[in-house]
Design an enzyme around this catalytic site. Structure first.
Site, PDB file in Angstrom:
ATOM      1  NE  ARG A   1      -7.896 -30.949 -19.005  1.00 53.96           N
ATOM      2  CZ  ARG A   1      -6.697 -31.026 -18.443  1.00 53.96           C
ATOM      3  NH1 ARG A   1      -5.811 -31.885 -18.899  1.00 53.96           N
ATOM      4  NH2 ARG A   1      -6.384 -30.244 -17.437  1.00 53.96           N
TER       5      ARG A   1
ATOM      6  N   GLY B   1      -7.676 -32.216 -10.670  1.00 47.44           N
ATOM      7  CA  GLY B   1      -7.907 -33.623 -11.002  1.00 47.44           C
ATOM      8  C   GLY B   1      -8.579 -34.434  -9.913  1.00 47.44           C
TER       9      GLY B   1
HETATM   10  C1  3PG Z   1      -2.995 -30.434 -17.232  1.00 49.27           C
HETATM   11  O1  3PG Z   1      -3.153 -31.648 -17.366  1.00 49.27           O
HETATM   12  O2  3PG Z   1      -3.050 -29.876 -16.117  1.00 49.27           O
HETATM   13  C2  3PG Z   1      -2.806 -29.605 -18.453  1.00 49.27           C
HETATM   14  O3  3PG Z   1      -3.102 -30.307 -19.603  1.00 49.27           O
HETATM   15  C3  3PG Z   1      -1.425 -29.008 -18.478  1.00 49.27           C
HETATM   16  O4  3PG Z   1      -0.479 -30.023 -18.587  1.00 49.27           O
HETATM   17  P1  3PG Z   1       1.027 -29.750 -18.165  1.00 49.27           P
HETATM   18  O5  3PG Z   1       1.033 -29.572 -16.678  1.00 49.27           O
HETATM   19  O6  3PG Z   1       1.796 -30.944 -18.621  1.00 49.27           O
HETATM   20  O7  3PG Z   1       1.457 -28.481 -18.850  1.00 49.27           O
END
Ligand code: 3PG
Ligand code: MG
Length: 394
Positions: free
Chosen positions: A37, A348
């Protein structure tokens, strides 16, 4: 969607506020374990610097309590990494909401974790206006957070003199549109994960568009149940059988399909050293846990992926973290890599699988979004695009 792009604007001498998503994973000592990122945010920052803007960048990190800045919430490790990538030192500014700090044209500073500001999550108007007052141009480049309407992602865009989309935000949307709006067919989607419930909207919206909907993980187990198969004590959601059946029927009615596994890899316990057994899908015992698709299923899916025109990938199909149950995900990853299809992947676990099998360069587009990627697949208009397009037409 019509939005102002960063490259449309004259940036020379302007105060530019970039909302990036620098929410990177860290180990217990705070070391950054994966910096995609940060790298993905560089084009926007570099462009603004080259054009002579005074650049402020902020991001959230984790989900801190508003009003408290604890050591582990600090963007300091990100400031250091960003500085290394930009070959300059990046000052980290704390307590920045009311201004009182200098940024020179051609300089970049990082504004401390925006989620520690009171009112951030609830998109507080006063906070949004204060942030907007810091800049001449607001750049939304945080695709990973584009599904959130918070003060630094939404409110500021309403009140800043100019609000535009950064290059990452624009590229993400372009890639997803290319995959879903006018895809080269067959369009194959892989949606895997533990629960049907969390991905039901996506499954339904994809069922109306894709030619093959490959399900994996706990989701596949629920679909196997819906297809009348036994799944032993595998993770599944029996109360969603009707929904799974509806997805299967909707696909069938369009001449499309949800391939149901013909073989699986099972174990008696969920652990890395559990004994793995390959079984025909009709032979699953009452005390079995399905932890991966079987080799015959993997091969059949791989063949389909190789013939696809477009592939959308979200989720590993098995417990790929354990060597004995990684084959399905590995075969799928390799098939995507070898396919000439335009492929887009996000989430992820999917990114972890892509990294594990080293296929980064063979995937057409890797999204930096988790939740945001899923919401676009669901067919939702993200708050980021809604507000930016409103500002573009005002
Ligand atoms: C993520 O990691 O999916 C984004 O940075 C958004 O984070 P959040 O779900 O804490 O808003
Ligand atoms: Mg998250």
């Amino acid at each position: 969607m019509n939005v102002i792009k960063l490259t449309d604007l004259d940036l020379s001498g302007k105060r530019v506020f970039i909302r990036a998503d620098l929410n990177v994973p860290q180990d217990e000592a705070g070391n950054i374990t994966e910096d995609t990122r940060i790298r993905a945010s560089l084009p926007s920052i570099k462009y603004c610097l080259e054009k002579g803007a005074a650049v402020m960048v902020t991001s959230h990190l984790g989900r801190p309590t508003e009003g408290e800045l604890n050591h582990e919430d600090s963007l300091m490790p990100v400031a250091v990494r960003l500085g290394q990538m930009l070959h300059t030192s990046v000052r980290l500014i704390t307590d920045w909401v009311d201004g009182g700090f200098e940024v020179k044209p051609g300089e970049v500073v990082l504004l401390e974790n925006c989620r520690v500001n009171k009112g951030e999550k609830k998109n507080n108007e006063e906070l949004s206006k204060k942030m907007a007052a810091l800049c001449d141009i607001f750049v939304h480049d945080a695709f990973g957070t584009a599904h959130r309407a918070e003060a630094s992602t939404y409110g500021i865009a309403q009140f800043a003199p100019v609000a535009c989309a950064g290059p990452l935000l624009a590229a993400e949307m372009d890639a997803i549109s290319k995959a879903l709006l006018a895809p080269k067919r067959p369009l194959v989607a892989i949606v895997a994960g533990s629960k049907v419930s969390t991905k039901l909207t996506i499954l339904k919206s994809l069922a109306a568009n894709v030619d093959q909907l490959i399900v994996g993980g706990g989701i596949a187990n629920t679909f196997m149940l819906a297809a009348g198969l036994k799944i032993g004590k595998s993770l599944a959601e029996p109360d969603l059988l009707a929904e799974a059946t509806a997805v299967i029927e909707a696909m069938k009615a369009r001449g499309a399909a949800v391939p149901i596994p013909t073989d699986v890899v099972t174990a008696k316990t969920f652990s890395a050293d559990a004994k793995a057994e390959i079984k025909t899908a009709t032979d699953v015992a009452d005390d079995d846990l399905i932890l991966d698709i079987g080799p015959q299923t993997a091969k059949a899916l791989a063949d389909q992926l190789k013939q696809a025109g477009t592939i959308v990938w979200n989720g590993p199909v098995g417990v790929f973290e354990f060597a004995a149950f990684e084959n399905g995900t590995k075969v799928i990853a390799q098939a995507i890599a070898e396919s000439s299809a335009f492929s887009i992947a996000g989430g992820g676990d999917t990114l972890a699988a892509i990294a594990k099998y080293g296929i980064e360069k063979q995937v057409g587009y890797i999204s930096t979004g988790g939740g945001a990627f899923l919401e676009v697949l669901e067919g939702k208009t993200l708050p980021a695009f809604e507000v930016l397009s409103r500002r573009a037409s005002a």
